[in-house]
Enzyme design. Structure first.
Site, PDB file in Angstrom:
ATOM      1  N   THR A 190       0.813  -1.212   0.000  1.00 27.87           N
ATOM      2  CA  THR A 190       0.000   0.000   0.000  1.00 27.87           C
ATOM      3  C   THR A 190       0.851   1.269   0.000  1.00 27.87           C
ATOM      4  O   THR A 190       1.869   1.344   0.692  1.00 27.87           O
ATOM      5  CB  THR A 190      -0.936   0.014   1.218  1.00 27.87           C
TER       6      THR A 190
ATOM      7  N   GLU B   4      -6.607  -5.453   3.762  1.00 32.96           N
ATOM      8  CA  GLU B   4      -6.487  -6.571   2.820  1.00 32.96           C
ATOM      9  C   GLU B   4      -7.683  -6.644   1.873  1.00 32.96           C
ATOM     10  O   GLU B   4      -8.168  -7.728   1.537  1.00 32.96           O
ATOM     11  CB  GLU B   4      -6.274  -7.892   3.555  1.00 32.96           C
TER      12      GLU B   4
ATOM     13  N   GLY C  84      -4.029   2.327  -2.674  1.00 29.12           N
ATOM     14  CA  GLY C  84      -4.559   1.433  -1.661  1.00 29.12           C
ATOM     15  C   GLY C  84      -5.308   0.302  -2.339  1.00 29.12           C
ATOM     16  O   GLY C  84      -4.723  -0.688  -2.765  1.00 29.12           O
TER      17      GLY C  84
ATOM     18  N   THR D 235     -11.010  -3.807   0.918  1.00 28.14           N
ATOM     19  CA  THR D 235     -12.224  -3.313   1.556  1.00 28.14           C
ATOM     20  C   THR D 235     -13.421  -4.198   1.210  1.00 28.14           C
ATOM     21  O   THR D 235     -13.373  -5.004   0.274  1.00 28.14           O
ATOM     22  CB  THR D 235     -12.523  -1.878   1.104  1.00 28.14           C
TER      23      THR D 235
END
Length: 387
Positions: free
Chosen positions: A131, A371, A136, A373
């Site tokens: 990330t 890990e 992200g 959303t």
């Protein structure tokens, strides 16, 4: 594994492992959890105990110091730890599935021989540097770059929200970096092992998080970081694809963690509701309370079945991406919903950090984010349906 998914009757070796970790969680982890949470301190003594039990080596072969077990065994251990302390559980989950597993899955024999023995023993930890501030959920937006200069990679960039990246026993961070242009004209993303003490690698101050306060999490800055060309992990240009595989597996482990949190809230609520009296009787005698706990138990059971199913497919060598996303989605929602209900059942006490349900309430939200959303899981599930 499918023969006992429906019955819930685990083979003896799995049951004994779960019981052993449950005892460790109750006698070693639980007594110090509140203190580490309040002080935002990494539980080195707990990690040492987990290492002595062999938990960090569960899914790895014995030739590299592992226990010769499998990924499901790891998930069972994570679930039991998460019932009492999610920070401890995520330390194990990230250290194994995100830290050591990339070395095991994609490393050369030399890389495995160099790094895995210390990681599987738990003497050292590894981190997963994916990330970034602008990458992200969109991991393909990676901006960190690595340029091959002679026989060394020169890396520049930044990473954020990296678990186990700044402890005294952190050995390495595997980072994704743009190493060129791919055949389709897009970014060529590769993965490179960066030892923790490499000059130019700066571990920035730890985050002040809402939850998981005893878990080690830092942003990282890489400035003119030089590592040997041999530190390339896996095939050049396959870094993004390889880490997607690691994330798919990791979602099963995160689901196990979420199930542990959800079950921990059930167990705490049953104990509290049977002891706490109001209007002359235990509050458990009130149907409103009893039904709320029953629904919590149902959520935990369904979520557990989902991650068992995903783990069974993984171990059988069958496609499991959809099932891993389903497990991660339903388990993280179960953890958050159960934490909310448990806090309500505890009333004012549930708002006090002295009670484990308060930590679960703060800790569980990240399970719907980290890990992948919940929205990413829905996207992945929808794609398998042709949508």
């Amino acid at each position: 594994m499918t023969d006992y998914l429906a019955t819930g009757n685990l083979p003896d070796d799995y049951r004994q492992l779960a019981a052993s970790v449950a005892d460790f969680a109750r006698t070693v982890v639980a007594p110090v959890s509140a203190e580490h949470d309040a002080q935002h301190s990494f539980p080195y003594e707990v990690v040492a105990g987990m290492a002595e039990m062999g938990l960090f080596g569960l899914p790895f072969p014995e030739e590299y110091g592992g226990m010769g077990g499998d990924y499901f065994a790891l998930c069972l251990a994570i679930e039991e730890l998460a019932k009492v302390d999610q920070s401890v559980a995520i330390t194990l989950e990230a250290g194994v599935s995100l830290g050591a597993m990339p070395i095991h899955r994609f490393g050369t024999d030399a890389q495995k021989g160099e790094w895995l023995p210390a990681l599987t023993s738990g003497r050292q930890l590894a981190a997963f540097g994916l990330t970034e501030p602008g990458a992200g959920s969109d991991a393909g937006g990676t901006r960190t770059r690595a340029v091959l200069d002679g026989d060394h990679w020169v890396i520049d960039g930044s990473k954020q929200f990296i678990t186990n990246s700044g402890t005294d026993i952190t050995a390495l961070i595997t980072v994704t970096a743009v190493t060129g242009v791919g055949p389709d004209g897009g970014k060529e993303i590769s993965t490179i092992v960066v030892p923790a003490q490499t000059p130019g690698l700066t571990v920035e101050p730890a985050y002040d998080k809402v939850g998981w306060k005893a878990s080690d999490t830092h942003p990282l800055t890489l400035t003119d970081v030089h590592v040997p060309e041999a530190n390339l992990l896996g095939e050049r240009g396959r870094g993004y694809a390889n880490f997607l595989r690691i994330l798919d597996e990791g979602r099963i482990a995160i689901a196990a963690l979420a199930v542990g949190a959800a079950q921990g809230c059930v167990d705490a609520s049953v104990a509290y509701a049977t002891q706490r009296e109001a209007f002359g009787r235990p509050i458990a005698a009130n149907q409103g309370i009893a039904f709320k706990i029953a629904r919590m138990e149902a959520r935990a059971h369904v979520a557990r079945t989902a991650y068992y199913d995903a783990a069974a497919l993984l171990l059988a060598g069958k496609p499991f991406k959809k099932q891993a996303s389903i497990a991660k989605l339903v388990a993280s929602e179960a953890a958050m919903d159960n934490a909310r209900d448990a806090t309500q059942i505890h009333g004012g006490y549930g708002f006090m950090n002295d009670y484990p349900v308060a930590r679960h309430y703060r800790d569980s939200k990240i399970l719907e984010i980290g890990e992948g959303t919940s929205e990413v899981q829905l996207m992945l599930i929808a794609r398998t349906l042709g949508l």
